[in-house]
Design a protein around this motif. Structure first.
Motif, mmCIF file in Angstrom:
data_model
loop_
_atom_site.group_PDB
_atom_site.id
_atom_site.type_symbol
_atom_site.label_atom_id
_atom_site.label_comp_id
_atom_site.label_asym_id
_atom_site.label_seq_id
_atom_site.Cartn_x
_atom_site.Cartn_y
_atom_site.Cartn_z
ATOM 1 N N HIS A 1 0.833 -1.187 0.000
ATOM 2 C CA HIS A 1 0.000 0.000 0.000
ATOM 3 C C HIS A 1 0.881 1.256 0.000
ATOM 4 C CE1 HIS A 1 -3.582 2.337 0.485
ATOM 5 N NE2 HIS A 1 -3.075 2.976 1.521
ATOM 6 N N ASP A 2 1.924 1.192 0.772
ATOM 7 C CA ASP A 2 2.844 2.324 0.824
ATOM 8 C C ASP A 2 3.458 2.578 -0.551
ATOM 9 O OD1 ASP A 2 6.040 3.117 1.821
ATOM 10 O OD2 ASP A 2 4.312 4.349 2.356
ATOM 11 N N MET A 3 3.831 1.478 -1.220
ATOM 12 C CA MET A 3 4.418 1.626 -2.559
ATOM 13 C C MET A 3 3.409 2.218 -3.531
ATOM 14 S SD MET A 3 6.698 -1.810 -2.829
ATOM 15 C CE MET A 3 6.577 -1.936 -4.599
ATOM 16 N N TYR A 4 2.182 1.757 -3.377
ATOM 17 C CA TYR A 4 1.119 2.257 -4.250
ATOM 18 C C TYR A 4 0.942 3.759 -4.059
ATOM 19 C CZ TYR A 4 -3.801 3.296 -5.253
ATOM 20 O OH TYR A 4 -4.956 3.881 -5.680
ATOM 21 N N LEU A 5 0.914 4.185 -2.796
ATOM 22 C CA LEU A 5 0.768 5.611 -2.521
ATOM 23 C C LEU A 5 1.949 6.406 -3.075
ATOM 24 C CD1 LEU A 5 -0.600 5.706 1.131
ATOM 25 C CD2 LEU A 5 -1.824 6.192 -0.987
ATOM 26 N N ARG A 6 3.117 5.805 -2.946
ATOM 27 C CA ARG A 6 4.305 6.484 -3.454
ATOM 28 C C ARG A 6 4.239 6.647 -4.966
ATOM 29 N NH1 ARG A 6 8.370 7.171 0.215
ATOM 30 N NH2 ARG A 6 7.684 6.288 2.177
ATOM 31 N N ALA A 7 3.782 5.601 -5.621
ATOM 32 C CA ALA A 7 3.672 5.671 -7.078
ATOM 33 C C ALA A 7 2.696 6.773 -7.463
ATOM 34 C CB ALA A 7 3.221 4.323 -7.635
ATOM 35 N N LEU A 8 1.574 6.810 -6.731
ATOM 36 C CA LEU A 8 0.590 7.843 -7.011
ATOM 37 C C LEU A 8 1.176 9.237 -6.799
ATOM 38 C CD1 LEU A 8 -2.902 6.945 -5.507
ATOM 39 C CD2 LEU A 8 -2.308 7.409 -7.870
ATOM 40 N N ALA A 9 1.895 9.387 -5.704
ATOM 41 C CA ALA A 9 2.479 10.692 -5.386
ATOM 42 C C ALA A 9 3.506 11.091 -6.432
ATOM 43 C CB ALA A 9 3.118 10.655 -4.003
ATOM 44 N N ASP A 10 4.292 10.102 -6.832
ATOM 45 C CA ASP A 10 5.289 10.375 -7.868
ATOM 46 C C ASP A 10 4.618 10.871 -9.131
ATOM 47 O OD1 ASP A 10 7.720 7.746 -7.257
ATOM 48 O OD2 ASP A 10 7.431 9.742 -6.425
ATOM 49 N N PHE A 11 3.558 10.175 -9.480
ATOM 50 C CA PHE A 11 2.852 10.547 -10.703
ATOM 51 C C PHE A 11 2.289 11.956 -10.587
ATOM 52 C CE2 PHE A 11 0.536 10.398 -14.458
ATOM 53 C CZ PHE A 11 -0.735 10.884 -14.205
ATOM 54 N N GLU A 12 1.731 12.221 -9.430
ATOM 55 C CA GLU A 12 1.129 13.532 -9.198
ATOM 56 C C GLU A 12 2.187 14.636 -9.335
ATOM 57 O OE1 GLU A 12 -2.552 15.336 -8.251
ATOM 58 O OE2 GLU A 12 -1.983 13.363 -8.917
ATOM 59 N N ALA B 1 6.910 11.275 -0.062
ATOM 60 C CA ALA B 1 8.026 11.714 -0.883
ATOM 61 C C ALA B 1 9.328 11.412 -0.151
ATOM 62 C CB ALA B 1 7.924 13.205 -1.164
ATOM 63 N N ARG B 2 10.379 11.186 -0.935
ATOM 64 C CA ARG B 2 11.654 10.829 -0.333
ATOM 65 C C ARG B 2 12.738 11.566 -1.103
ATOM 66 N NH1 ARG B 2 13.368 5.730 1.822
ATOM 67 N NH2 ARG B 2 15.597 5.465 1.532
ATOM 68 N N LYS B 3 13.705 12.113 -0.383
ATOM 69 C CA LYS B 3 14.788 12.794 -1.070
ATOM 70 C C LYS B 3 16.072 12.654 -0.262
ATOM 71 C CE LYS B 3 15.838 16.442 -4.109
ATOM 72 N NZ LYS B 3 15.961 17.874 -3.807
ATOM 73 N N SER B 4 17.182 12.414 -0.966
ATOM 74 C CA SER B 4 18.482 12.267 -0.305
ATOM 75 C C SER B 4 19.471 13.257 -0.870
ATOM 76 C CB SER B 4 19.065 10.874 -0.576
ATOM 77 O OG SER B 4 18.270 9.905 0.004
ATOM 78 N N GLU B 5 20.371 13.705 -0.006
ATOM 79 C CA GLU B 5 21.482 14.513 -0.487
ATOM 80 C C GLU B 5 22.694 14.178 0.363
ATOM 81 O OE1 GLU B 5 21.216 18.831 -0.985
ATOM 82 O OE2 GLU B 5 19.452 18.418 -2.230
ATOM 83 N N THR B 6 23.879 14.353 -0.230
ATOM 84 C CA THR B 6 25.088 14.037 0.508
ATOM 85 C C THR B 6 25.745 15.318 0.991
ATOM 86 O OG1 THR B 6 25.357 12.086 -0.845
ATOM 87 C CG2 THR B 6 27.270 12.801 0.390
ATOM 88 N N PHE B 7 26.110 15.324 2.238
ATOM 89 C CA PHE B 7 26.746 16.494 2.835
ATOM 90 C C PHE B 7 28.124 16.092 3.349
ATOM 91 C CE2 PHE B 7 22.255 17.130 3.048
ATOM 92 C CZ PHE B 7 22.090 18.467 2.747
ATOM 93 N N SER B 8 28.878 17.080 3.834
ATOM 94 C CA SER B 8 30.189 16.749 4.365
ATOM 95 C C SER B 8 30.479 17.557 5.619
ATOM 96 C CB SER B 8 31.256 16.989 3.298
ATOM 97 O OG SER B 8 32.448 16.392 3.740
ATOM 98 N N THR B 9 31.679 17.391 6.131
ATOM 99 C CA THR B 9 32.042 18.082 7.360
ATOM 100 C C THR B 9 32.575 19.478 7.055
ATOM 101 O OG1 THR B 9 34.153 16.974 7.158
ATOM 102 C CG2 THR B 9 32.565 16.026 8.694
ATOM 103 N N ALA B 10 32.552 20.341 8.066
ATOM 104 C CA ALA B 10 32.988 21.716 7.887
ATOM 105 C C ALA B 10 34.382 21.965 8.468
ATOM 106 C CB ALA B 10 31.977 22.659 8.536
ATOM 107 N N GLU B 11 34.857 21.007 9.260
ATOM 108 C CA GLU B 11 36.156 21.212 9.927
ATOM 109 C C GLU B 11 37.016 19.967 9.755
ATOM 110 O OE1 GLU B 11 36.894 23.875 12.244
ATOM 111 O OE2 GLU B 11 35.029 24.920 11.785
ATOM 112 N N ASP B 12 38.309 20.169 9.871
ATOM 113 C CA ASP B 12 39.209 19.015 9.833
ATOM 114 C C ASP B 12 38.931 18.125 11.046
ATOM 115 O OD1 ASP B 12 40.400 19.923 7.561
ATOM 116 O OD2 ASP B 12 42.042 20.953 8.613
ATOM 117 N N ASN B 13 39.049 16.833 10.817
ATOM 118 C CA ASN B 13 38.936 15.842 11.894
ATOM 119 C C ASN B 13 37.629 15.918 12.695
ATOM 120 O OD1 ASN B 13 41.505 14.947 11.203
ATOM 121 N ND2 ASN B 13 42.417 16.607 12.416
#
Lengths: 160, 633
Positions: free
Chosen positions: A28-39, B414-426
Motif C-alpha cells: 500500500h505504501d508503494m502504491y501511494l508512493r507511485a501515485l504521489a510520484d505521478f502527481e 516523498a523521499r529525497k536524499s542529499e550528501t553532505f560533508s564536514t565543515a572542519e578538519d577531523n
C-alpha cells in the motif's frame, strides 16, 4: 506442490498473518508512493508544457504574422518610393515570407472560394458581379495555416 | 465509466472542466481554445454552428446568430424588452409570455439554444477525455430565480445531459479554492467578466454555502475598458491627423484589438506602445498610429468604470449586514479582475484583505463545478486524496542557512536524499537539525528535531560523506536518516504531524518568508560567499603545506597574504561581500597556479581522493553539495 502439512499457514497462523499484514502495508505504501510520484510528475509536465506553449512556435509565428501584415499594408505604397528603396523593402518582405514558409506557415487562398467559417472570419459583405453570392469577394487580412492546422483565419468580405 | 463534467455556461464565453485523478483540468476544445464563445448560428444552408465558428460568420448572418442567450433564459418576454433592443436577432413572445427566438421562420426557446452550447461543450470534453460524458454540474449566477435555474436544467436535459446539480457561480469559485472546508466564514466573490459584473456574499459552514446577498451591474465589463482606450486613441489620432478612425470599420477593428492587447499588457507592465502602421491614408499618403500608453493614463481613462463597482459591493455588504471586517475570504473571478486598479479597489473595499486569485479567474467557476461534479459522481471519493507538505523541509548547514530537501507543496509520500560533508578538519560528529519553513536562515524556521551522528573517521574537512534522507509518508510522518558512507553508521529521527499546522500558521509563515525574501536572500548570499571564501582559503593553505618548498617564496608570501586578508574580512559581521568575492576569485587563481605546480608527494599526501585540487563551491563535485554541516559540539 507441497504437502498440506508443510503449509506455513497451518503451521504458524499468527506469524503468517503478521507477514501478510506487513506485506499489504508495504504494498500500500508503494502504491501511494507511485501515485504521489505521478502527481508530482504531472505537475512538472504541466508546468513545462505551459512554458513550452508560451514560447512555442505557434505564438512566435502569430507575432511574426503581425509584422508580415505591416508589409502587406505597406506594399501598395512601395511604388511611390524610389525604385532602389522599394526593391530593398521587397527583398526584406520576401525574406520574411521564405522564413515563414520554412516553418510550414502557408497563406490561405480565399478570394473566389465559398465562405467557410472554419478558416474565414467575415468582417462585412459587399456586392460583386465577379463572384457568386456567398463567396469571398476580397481579403482584408490574410489567413495562414501552420502545417495542417489553422494558425489564423483570413479576414474577408463576402459577396451578398 | 462515463465522466461527470463541470460547465460554466457564461453570457459571452463558456468553459468546461473535468476531474483528472484528484485534480480538475480545463478542457481544450477542437479549435485549441479553453474558452468557447456562447454563440449559436443557423446558416442559410441549414447548418448549425457553435462557438468560434458561429462568431466568425456573425456579421453575415446577424439575424440568425444568437449570442447572450443567458440574458433571456427562464425569463418572461415582458421582462426582457430592454435586452431585446441590444440584439440584432428577432425575439418574439411565445406561449405564456415565454421568450422565443425567430430563426429562419422557426421558433426556438432559449433552453434549446443553451442546449446546443451545452451539447457542444460535453462533446468537446468527451473528445478530450476519450470517454463518454453524460453527467454535468452547470453553474448559474447567484441571482438567478427558480425559473431561470429550472430553464438551465431543462437546457441540460434537452442536450441529453443528466444535470447532477445547478450550483451558483460564486459557490463554484469558493469550491475551487477548497473553502467548503471552512467553518463559519464569510466570503466575498467579486466577478468582473467581459460584459457583466456580479458581487456575492456567501456564508460557509459544515460544507454548506449560503448566499447572503448579491448585487452587480448587468452591463459592465472588460469590453467597456477596451472602448475607453479605443476612444482615447481615436481622439488623439483625430487631433493630430484630422482623421476619425472610428468611421473606418477596418481601422476600428484593428484599433479595438490593439486596445484589448494594450489593456492586458498594462496589467503586467506600467507602459506599453500601441503600434498600428498604415492604419489609414489620405491624399498626402499613408498614416501610422504609434502611441505610448501608461498604466496611469489607462487608469485615469477608466477610473469611473472602476468606481462603478463600488456601489454594488457596498450594497451587497449592506444587504448581508456585514462590514469589511466580517469578510474572511475574497475571491476574484473574471478576466477583468487581473487589472491592478480593480484589485486595488477590491482590497480597499474589503479592509486590505489579500484576495484569492491563484486559480485562473476565467476558469475558476468551471473548475469549481468540476470538483462538485467529481464529488457528486463519487469519483473524488474513489481516488486516494494525496496530501502535500504545507511547508518546506530541510536541515541547517554551515553558517546557519536552511538547505531544503523537500519543497513546499510536494505531494507526499516523498523521499529525497542529499550528501553532505564536514565543515572542519577531523570532525567526528555532525548535528542534524531538522527544519520546517520558507525562510533562508535556519533560526527563522521551525525546528522539528535534532540528532547527532557520531563516529565519523577523522579526515580533512569536506572528506567524509554523510547521506541525509528525508522521507515523508502519506500521513505526513517525517523520518530523517543520516548515514556515514565511510563507516555505514546510521542515525535517525521520526517526527509526526508535519502536515497538521493550522492554515493560519502556514499562511503566516509563507507570508513572512515573502515579506523577508529580499533581506533573507541577501543574508543567505553573505553566508554563502563567506563559506566559499573560507573554504577557498582553507584549500590554498592546505596546498601550500603539501607543496612545501616547491612554491616560489614570492608566490607563497602572496598566497599567505590572501589567506590572512580573507580571514580578517571574515571576522566582520556582516562581511564585506564585494571584498570577499574579490578575495575568493584571487584565491581561486592562486589555487589554479598552485595546482599546476608539480607536487613531488602528491599521490602520497593526497591519498588519491584529492578534494584539495577542487575549487570550493564548484557544484560539479559529484553529488557532494556545497553546503556543509556545522562542527558538532
Amino acid at each position: 506442490m507441497q504437502p498440506q502439512t508443510n503449509n506455513p499457514t497451518t503451521l504458524e497462523p499468527d506469524a503468517e498473518r503478521e507477514r501478510l499484514k506487513a506485506d499489504v502495508q508495504r504494498e500500500h505504501d508503494m502504491y501511494l508512493r507511485a501515485l504521489a510520484d505521478f502527481e508530482n510528475y504531472r505537475r512538472r509536465v504541466e508546468r513545462d508544457r505551459a512554458k513550452a506553449a508560451a514560447t512555442g512556435t505557434r505564438d512566435i509565428m502569430l507575432s511574426l504574422l503581425d509584422v508580415l501584415d505591416g508589409f502587406d499594408r505597406a506594399l501598395p505604397y512601395f511604388s511611390a518610393a524610389p525604385a532602389s528603396v522599394a526593391e530593398g523593402a521587397q527583398a526584406i518582405h520576401r525574406r520574411l515570407l521564405d522564413l515563414l514558409s520554412a516553418q510550414a506557415v502557408t497563406p490561405l487562398e480565399t478570394v473566389g472560394t465559398p465562405f467557410d467559417p472554419a478558416i474565414h472570419e467575415a468582417i462585412g459583405s459587399v456586392e460583386s458581379d465577379k463572384y457568386p453570392s456567398g463567396t469571398v469577394a476580397d481579403e482584408v487580412q490574410r489567413g495562414y495555416r501552420l502545417g495542417d492546422e489553422l494558425l489564423r483565419p483570413a479576414r474577408v468580405r463576402v459577396v451578398t | 465509466m462515463a465522466k461527470a463534467v463541470g460547465i460554466d455556461l457564461g453570457t459571452t464565453n463558456s468553459v468546461v472542466a473535468v476531474m483528472e485523478g484528484s485534480t480538475p483540468a480545463v478542457v481544450v476544445n477542437s479549435e485549441g481554445s479553453r474558452l468557447t464563445p456562447s454563440v449559436v448560428a443557423f446558416t442559410k444552408t441549414g447548418e448549425r454552428l457553435v462557438g468560434q465558428l458561429a462568431k466568425r460568420q456573425a456579421v453575415l448572418n446577424p439575424e440568425n446568430t444568437i449570442y447572450s442567450v443567458k440574458r433571456f433564459i427562464g425569463r418572461r418576454f415582458s421582462e426582457v424588452q430592454e435586452e431585446i433592443k441590444n440584439v440584432p436577432y428577432r425575439v418574439v413572445p411565445g406561449p405564456n409570455d415565454a421568450v422565443r427566438f425567430l430563426i429562419n421562420g422557426k421558433e426556438y426557446s432559449p433552453e434549446e439554444i443553451s442546449a446546443i452550447i451545452l451539447r457542444r461543450l460535453a462533446d468537446d470534453a468527451a473528445k478530450y477525455l476519450g470517454e463518454k460524458v453524460n453527467d454535468a454540474v452547470v453553474t448559474v449566477p447567484a441571482y438567478f430565480n427558480d425559473a431561470q435555474r429550472q430553464a438551465t436544467k431543462d437546457a441540460g436535459k434537452i442536450a441529453g445531459l443528466n444535470v447532477l446539480r445547478i450550483i451558483n457561480e460564486p459557490t463554484a469559485a469558493a469550491l475551487a479554492y477548497g473553502l467548503d472546508k471552512k467553518k463559519d466564514e464569510t466570503i466575498l466573490v467579486f466577478d468582473l467578466g467581459g460584459g457583466t459584473f456580479d458581487v456575492s456574499i456567501l456564508d460557509v459552514g459544515d460544507g454548506v454555502f449560503e448566499v447572503r446577498s448579491t448585487s452587480g451591474d448587468t452591463h459592465l465589463g472588460g469590453d467597456d475598458f477596451d472602448k475607453r482606450l479605443v476612444d482615447h486613441m481615436a481622439e488623439e489620432f483625430l487631433r493630430s491627423q484630422g482623421i476619425d478612425l472610428r468611421k473606418d470599420r477596418q481601422a476600428l477593428q484593428r484599433l479595438t484589438e490593439a486596445a484589448e492587447k494594450a489593456k492586458i499588457e498594462l496589467s503586467q507592465t506600467v507602459e506599453t506602445t500601441v503600434s498600428l502602421p498604415f492604419i489609414t491614408a489620405d491624399a498626402s499618403g499613408p498614416k501610422h498610429l504609434e502611441m505610448k500608453i501608461t498604466r496611469a493614463k489607462f487608469e485615469q481613462l477608466t477610473a469611473d468604470l472602476v468606481e462603478r463597482c463600488v456601489g454594488p459591493v457596498k450594497q451587497a455588504m449592506a444587504d448581508a449586514k456585514v462590514t469589511e471586517n466580517d469578510i474572511d475570504e475574497v475571491i476574484l473571478v473574471g478576466g477583468s479582475t487581473r487589472m491592478p486598479a480593480v484589485q486595488a479597489l477590491v482590497r480597499r473595499l474589503t479592509g486590505g484583505k489579500e484576495p484569492n486569485q491563484s486559480v485562473n479567474p476565467d476558469e475558476v467557476v468551471a473548475v469549481g463545478a468540476a470538483i462538485q461534479a467529481g464529488v457528486l459522481s463519487g469519483e473524488v471519493k474513489g481516488v486516494v486524496l494525496l496530501d502535500v507538505t504545507p511547508l518546506s523541509l530541510g536541515l541547517e548547514t554551515l553558517g546557519g542557512v536552511m538547505t531544503r530537501l523537500i519543497d513546499r507543496n510536494t505531494t507526499i509520500p516523498a523521499r529525497k536524499s542529499e550528501t553532505f560533508s564536514t565543515a572542519e578538519d577531523n570532525q567526528t560528529a555532525v548535528d542534524i537539525k531538522v527544519l520546517q519553513g520558507e525562510r533562508e536562515l535556519a533560526r527563522e524556521n521551525r525546528t522539528l528535531g535534532n540528532f547527532r551522528l557520531e563516529g565519523i573517521q577523522p579526515a580533512p574537512r569536506g572528506g567524509p560523506q554523510v547521506e541525509v534522507t528525508f522521507d515523508t509518508d502519506a500521513n505526513g510522518i517525517l523520518t530523517v536518516t543520516a548515514q556515514d558512507k565511510g563507516t555505514g553508521k546510521e542515525q535517525k529521527i521520526t517526527i509526526s504531524g508535519t502536515t497538521q499546522l493550522s492554515k493560519d500558521e502556514i499562511d503566516r509563515m509563507v507570508k513572512d518568508a515573502e515579506a523577508h525574501s529580499d533581506e533573507d536572500k541577501r543574508r543567505r548570499e553573505e553566508i554563502e560567499v563567506a563559506n566559499q571564501a573560507d573554504s577557498m582559503a582553507y584549500q590554498v593553505e592546505r596546498r601550500l603545506r603539501e607543496l612545501g618548498d616547491q612554491v616560489p617564496s614570492n608566490e607563497k608570501a602572496r598566497a599567505e597574504q590572501l589567506i590572512s586578508d580573507t580571514r580578517s574580512v571574515l571576522k566582520n559581521t556582516p562581511p564585506d561581500v564585494a571584498r570577499l568575492r574579490q578575495l575568493t576569485s584571487d584565491l581561486q587563481q592562486m589555487a589554479h597556479a598552485l595546482a599546476s605546480t608539480p607536487s613531488q608527494s602528491a599521490s602520497a599526501a593526497g591519498g588519491g581522493n584529492a578534494p584539495e585540487s577542487k575549487p570550493a563551491g564548484s557544484a560539479g563535485s559529484d553529488d557532494v553539495i556545497d553546503a556543509e554541516f556545522r562542527r558538532a559540539g
